[in-house]
Design an enzyme around this catalytic site. Sequence first.
Site, PDB file in Angstrom:
ATOM      1  N   LYS A 173      38.901 116.948  88.592  1.00  0.00           N
ATOM      2  CA  LYS A 173      37.848 118.193  88.793  1.00  0.00           C
ATOM      3  C   LYS A 173      36.628 117.927  88.160  1.00  0.00           C
ATOM      4  O   LYS A 173      36.538 117.666  86.859  1.00  0.00           O
ATOM      5  CB  LYS A 173      38.490 119.414  88.304  1.00  0.00           C
ATOM      6  CG  LYS A 173      39.923 119.594  89.074  1.00  0.00           C
ATOM      7  CD  LYS A 173      40.554 120.784  88.678  1.00  0.00           C
ATOM      8  CE  LYS A 173      41.203 120.661  87.348  1.00  0.00           C
ATOM      9  NZ  LYS A 173      42.202 121.686  86.933  1.00  0.00           N
ATOM     10  N   THR A 204      36.528 133.342  85.938  1.00  0.00           N
ATOM     11  CA  THR A 204      37.081 132.193  86.602  1.00  0.00           C
ATOM     12  C   THR A 204      38.382 132.029  85.780  1.00  0.00           C
ATOM     13  O   THR A 204      38.964 131.031  85.824  1.00  0.00           O
ATOM     14  CB  THR A 204      36.121 131.003  86.010  1.00  0.00           C
ATOM     15  OG1 THR A 204      35.977 130.608  84.722  1.00  0.00           O
ATOM     16  CG2 THR A 204      34.902 131.082  86.866  1.00  0.00           C
ATOM     17  N   GLY A 206      41.909 131.244  85.649  1.00  0.00           N
ATOM     18  CA  GLY A 206      43.222 131.018  86.553  1.00  0.00           C
ATOM     19  C   GLY A 206      42.577 130.077  87.705  1.00  0.00           C
ATOM     20  O   GLY A 206      43.458 129.670  88.360  1.00  0.00           O
ATOM     21  N   THR A 207      41.432 129.371  87.452  1.00  0.00           N
ATOM     22  CA  THR A 207      41.115 128.438  88.533  1.00  0.00           C
ATOM     23  C   THR A 207      41.778 127.350  88.474  1.00  0.00           C
ATOM     24  O   THR A 207      42.065 126.654  89.918  1.00  0.00           O
ATOM     25  CB  THR A 207      39.621 128.269  88.284  1.00  0.00           C
ATOM     26  OG1 THR A 207      39.468 127.705  87.135  1.00  0.00           O
ATOM     27  CG2 THR A 207      38.520 129.415  88.661  1.00  0.00           C
ATOM     28  N   GLY A 208      42.220 126.791  87.455  1.00  0.00           N
ATOM     29  CA  GLY A 208      43.162 125.579  87.679  1.00  0.00           C
ATOM     30  C   GLY A 208      44.410 125.703  88.269  1.00  0.00           C
ATOM     31  O   GLY A 208      44.932 125.021  89.067  1.00  0.00           O
ATOM     32  N   CYS A 209      44.953 126.712  87.901  1.00  0.00           N
ATOM     33  CA  CYS A 209      46.266 127.021  88.451  1.00  0.00           C
ATOM     34  C   CYS A 209      46.244 127.427  89.838  1.00  0.00           C
ATOM     35  O   CYS A 209      47.027 126.812  90.807  1.00  0.00           O
ATOM     36  CB  CYS A 209      46.648 128.462  87.543  1.00  0.00           C
ATOM     37  SG  CYS A 209      46.697 128.535  85.862  1.00  0.00           S
TER      38      CYS A 209
END
Length: 265
Positions: A173, A204, A206-209
Site C-alpha cells: 500500500k 481513516t 479502519g482503512t487497512g481492515c
Amino acid sequence: MKTALSIAGSDSCGGAGIQADIKTMTMNGVYAMSAITALTAQNTTGVRGVQEATPEFLARQIDAVFEDIRPDAVKIGMVSSSELILTIADRLKYHKAENIVVDTVMVATSGARLISEDAIDTLKEYLIPLATVVTPNIPEAEVLSSISIHNEADMISAADIISKTYHCAVLLKGGHSINDANDLLYANGEHTWFFGKRIDNPNTHGTGCTLSSAIASNLAKGYDLKVSVQRAKDYISGALAAMLDLGRGSGPMNHAFDLNSQFAK
C-alpha cells in the site's frame, strides 16, 4: 451465496477490526463470519484496553465456522501474540483454507510497533507463507523485506523480496509520503500499479481492515486477484469520499455509502 471469514480483533467503536470487516463483506455481497482474536476497548481517540482470546477458544471459533459454513475466503487482521498466530496457521492448514488475505498489521502509520518482535517472527514463519496475498503498508513492508523504502522503485524491490521470500502475492500500500495513494501488486513475478487519488478526509480509521476485507470478498466471489484489488480500491474510495464524520478523533469511513435498500431509509 459466497462466504468469507474474518479472523481479527473486535473494535468497540465499530470502525475497524471485526466490525469493519463484517460491514465491508456484507456491502461487497458475501456472507460474513468471524473468529475474534481479542476484545478491545477503544474509540476514535485511542485504545483503552485489550483482552486476548485464548488459543484454545480461538481454535474452537475457527473450527466451528469451517465445520458448518465453509468460508470461500479468509481475511486475517491484527493478531498480537505468537500463540494465537500459531493457532490460526494450524487450523487454516488443517481445514485447507483458500483465498487467504493477510493484513500484516505490525506497524502503525505513526511508526509504532503494534506486536512483539517474537510475534512478528512467528507471523513471518508460519502465517504469511499460507497467504494468497499480504497487504503491508510501507513500514510493514520494510520489516518484511529488510530494506528501506523511499520511492516507487524501492516499493517494487521490497514487494519482489517479500513475494519471493514468502511465496505469496503482495499488495504494497502506497501513501506514507511516497506517492498519491498508489498501491503496488506484485504477483507471479509481475508488478501492477493501482492508481488512486488521495481523498482529503481525516477520518481513516479502519482503512487497512476495510481494504483487505474487500479483497477477500471479491476473491470469495471468484474474481481474480487484480480485479479483486481494483474493486476493493474502488469500494474504499467511495467509503472515504462519503465524508462520514463521527467521533472526536480519526473517525470511521461510511462502509454503507452504497446502501440503497428501503430498510436503510
